[in-house]
Design an enzyme around this catalytic site. Structure first.
Site, short mmCIF file in Angstrom:
data_model
loop_
_atom_site.label_atom_id
_atom_site.label_comp_id
_atom_site.label_asym_id
_atom_site.label_seq_id
_atom_site.Cartn_x
_atom_site.Cartn_y
_atom_site.Cartn_z
N TYR A 125 44.83 45.04 37.38
CA TYR A 125 43.96 46.06 37.96
C TYR A 125 44.43 46.46 39.36
O TYR A 125 44.30 47.59 39.77
CB TYR A 125 42.52 45.56 38.06
N LYS A 148 47.47 33.96 28.38
CA LYS A 148 48.50 34.35 27.40
C LYS A 148 49.77 33.63 27.84
O LYS A 148 50.80 34.26 28.13
CB LYS A 148 48.64 35.88 27.40
N ASP A 173 37.65 41.30 31.42
CA ASP A 173 37.02 42.59 31.12
C ASP A 173 36.76 42.68 29.63
O ASP A 173 35.65 42.99 29.17
CB ASP A 173 37.94 43.72 31.59
N ASP A 225 33.04 41.84 27.33
CA ASP A 225 32.42 42.84 26.45
C ASP A 225 32.20 42.27 25.06
O ASP A 225 31.15 42.50 24.43
CB ASP A 225 33.27 44.11 26.37
C1 IPM Z 1 33.65 46.48 33.95
C2 IPM Z 1 34.15 47.87 33.69
C3 IPM Z 1 35.18 48.21 34.76
C4 IPM Z 1 36.30 47.21 34.65
C5 IPM Z 1 35.72 49.64 34.70
C6 IPM Z 1 34.60 50.65 34.68
C7 IPM Z 1 36.69 49.94 35.79
O1 IPM Z 1 34.68 47.98 32.41
O2 IPM Z 1 33.03 46.26 35.00
O3 IPM Z 1 33.88 45.62 33.11
O4 IPM Z 1 37.20 47.40 33.83
O5 IPM Z 1 36.28 46.22 35.38
MG MG Z 2 34.46 46.24 31.24
#
Ligand code: IPM
Ligand code: MG
Length: 386
Positions: free
Chosen positions: A172, A217, A273, A277
């Protein structure tokens, strides 16, 4: 789970390093909170979190001074930028940042108001305040188990995962370049960055089920090998924690197949990230899940879900994730453990009573709106102190 995340609060040493501070409550100046409602459902759910904080003031010595500032598309409308200097300055002076959500409808994602809104605002905040350690719990509430997409026999084994995501390093924040038909994004980590995330991971595991899974990884990436080296060096200092390594592709599978395996899952920025999710769908609704991003001088608290523009302004969004994010703020920024638990217990109590917003209702079940849910949680809090 929330109790667990709670009892897993950082050690005093980590707090002082991360800047949370253990300050005496009574007679102290009010805690300054930078409130950033943002876009979509942000303002609606934030209003309920602020009600909850007002209730906390009624039943405890805690005092809060809130200042609301613009971020995301809302800031674009007023100032033509997603992360205005005034917002940054206010966050810098605050004791904590309570964040709503940002982002607009997918169909409008190319418009300047929304293009890069999340990147500019969220990554801007993370970078500005070195919000290095991101906590994302994923836990199935027993009374909401039927909402989970997983089979009941898998859920019955218990789902209580805390994802600890490194938030200011990795791909990032490495160099991003595009040169015609060629683009590069650099993944880079220092041992110090890795240590900060893992230290929190080990310490929070000590307060939970004492199991830390480091996800990487390492069969391909040098950064991951460095993570393994640092984790292996640190592990002897935490003899009560069982540490294991798991490759990220396998972790994606195991989160779905055998979520009960995980206690604390610590990983680098992009893997975190994606895996957070994946884990977040296990409870059945993002509307339930809070998060915390711990920084060097200030921490930020936000719901795990997004701005949900499709339901914005309708008064139907679930405010629980925002309210639980405020509870994490009480715990991690203000060391108000009792107050944090009061809020979390009130949330559990209204869920046990059967109160449901649309996102957590089964077919045919009656639902309540955003404000009704907030009011019910406040009523539980006040009743518990009578
Ligand atoms: C999160 C979001 C962010 C990330 C995006 C919106 C930049 O997906 O907070 O997980 O990837 O960190
Ligand atoms: Mg995210």
């Amino acid at each position: 789970m929330l109790a667990r995340l709670g009892s897993g609060a950082a050690s005093p040493a980590l707090f002082s390093r991360l800047g949370g501070g253990l300050r005496a409550l009574s007679g102290a100046a009010p805690k300054r909170i930078a409130v950033l409602p943002g876009d979509g459902i942000g303002p609606e759910v934030m209003a309920e979190a602020l009600k909850v904080l007002t209730a906390v003031e009624k039943i405890s010595p805690a005092r809060f001074a809130t200042e609301t500032h613009l971020i995301g598309g809302a800031a674009w409308d007023a100032h033509g930028v997603h992360f205005p200097d005034a917002t940054r300055a206010a966050c810098g002076k605050a004791d904590a940042i309570l964040f709503g959500s940002i982002g607009g409808p997918t169909a409008e994602s190319d418009k300047p108001k929304w293009a890069n809104a999340e990147r500019n605002a969220l990554l801007g905040l993370r970078k500005a305040f070195t919000l290095a350690v991101n906590l994302r719990p994923a836990t199935v509430y027993p009374m909401l188990a039927s909402l989970s997409p997983l089979r009941p026999d898998i859920i019955a084994q218990g789902v209580d995962i805390l994802v600890v995501r490194e938030l200011v390093g990795g791909i990032y924040f490495g160099a991003h370049t595009t040169d015609g038909d060629r683009a590069t994004d650099v993944m880079e980590y220092s041992a110090a960055q890795i240590r900060t995330a893992l230290k929190f991971g080990f310490e929070v595991a000590q307060k939970r089920r004492k199991h830390l899974t480091v996800v990487d990884k390492a069969n391909v990436l040098d950064c991951s090998r460095l993570w393994r080296r640092v984790a292996t060096e640190m592990a002897p200092s935490y003899p009560d924690v069982v540490m294991d390594f798991m490759l990220v592709d396998n972790a994606a599978m195991q989160i779905i197949k055998a979520p009960a395996f995980f206690d604390v899952l610590c990983t680098e920025n992009m893997f975190g990230d994606i895996l957070s999710d994946a884990a977040s769908v296990l409870p059945g609704s993002l509307g339930l899940m809070p998060s915390a991003s711990l920084g060097e001088t200030v921490h930020l608290f936000e719901p795990s879900g997004g701005s949900a523009p499709d339901i914005a302004g309708k008064g139907i969004a679930n405010p629980i994730a925002q309210i639980l994010s405020a509870a994490l703020m009480l715990r991690y920024s203000f060391n108000m453990e009792a107050e944090a638990r009061l809020v979390e217990d009130a949330v559990s109590a209204v869920l046990a009573d059967g109160l449901r917003t649309g996102d957590i209702a089964l077919k045919g079940q009656p639902t309540v709106g955003t404000a009704q849910m907030g009011d019910a949680i406040v009523a539980k809090m006040l009743a518990s102190k009578k």
